[in-house]
Design an enzyme around this catalytic site. Sequence first.
Site: not given
Ligand code: BDR
Length: 318
Positions: A246
């Site tokens: 992400h």
């Molecule tokens: C987001 O939540 C975190 O666990 C990850 O680093 C990312 O920023 C994805 O939902």
Amino acid sequence: MKKLILDVDTGTDDAVAVMLAALHPDLDLVGVTTVNGNAEVQYCTENTLRVLDVIGRSTIPVFEGLAKPFARPDFPVPRRKDDLTDKIHGKYLDLPPATSRKQEAGAVEFLIETYRDATDPITLVPVAPLSNIAAAITLHPKLVEMIPHLVIMGGGHLHGNVTPSAEFNIWADPEAANVVFSAGFERITLVPLDATHKALVTRDDCAAFRALGTPAGDATATVVEHRIGVHDKIQRMEIAHSAPVHDALCVAHLIQPDVITTEPHPVAIETQGALTVGRTVIDVRRRGTDARLVNVAFDADARSFVDLMLNTFGQKHG
Ligand code: BDR
Ligand code: CA
């Protein structure tokens, strides 16, 4: 060079975002701020320092931020027993312990001072719960005019990843997200799960990262293979052997804007609903109030994303 500040909760995908921001020649990573999220903030700070050490960028300053959400007394809000965050990120990244140290100043102080004194535009890239950002603009409301562009990883229109409605970064501190999205920023780009799940990184890509023979290539292969291992236990067979990374997609967008496709829509944050707390309410059909428009990414180009990282991590950085 484009200046940026990354706000992270490192975290496997944050680690890749830090490497891309620190190593790409078009970017000038002014500083990294950390916040509670994937793990307690002290682990997120240590992990960020580990990443910068391993790629030879320990001169980039790291500032530790809030240990609790902006308004809620607990953190995180009670998780489900089978919560996956611990499995996907763990406390420590699988990298050598950091030899560099965090800065004495805290993240909120750093944000306020840096934007107050800035002579060039600095993009703010929060890829974690928005606690630090909400605290900074509450303490110093003029910051809202001084931050020219935010690129936020958070939310999901089609689906959540913590609850059916909510994505982790927004769910973990919904009041902070509400403060940020209603503050009146001139320009926000939101990169939700809808886009990050279009930019899946595969096991074959990981082999290509490892074959680069660089510290960043190795570290990326290690953390993304770990993500794929956890995702494969829960995901549909059609997308097996791949995972979203992400946070790195936000940084990729700064380098190559068309790696994501955005549409302008009003966005509001649900802070109350028993089933929907932490939801990003993206008003694609304009049924709500006339709020300021946010550029929301619904699509992404996986091949360009991976190629951009391969090219960046394949360079021998001095
Ligand atoms: C987001 O939540 C975190 O666990 C990850 O680093 C990312 O920023 C994805 O939902
Ligand atoms: Ca994150």
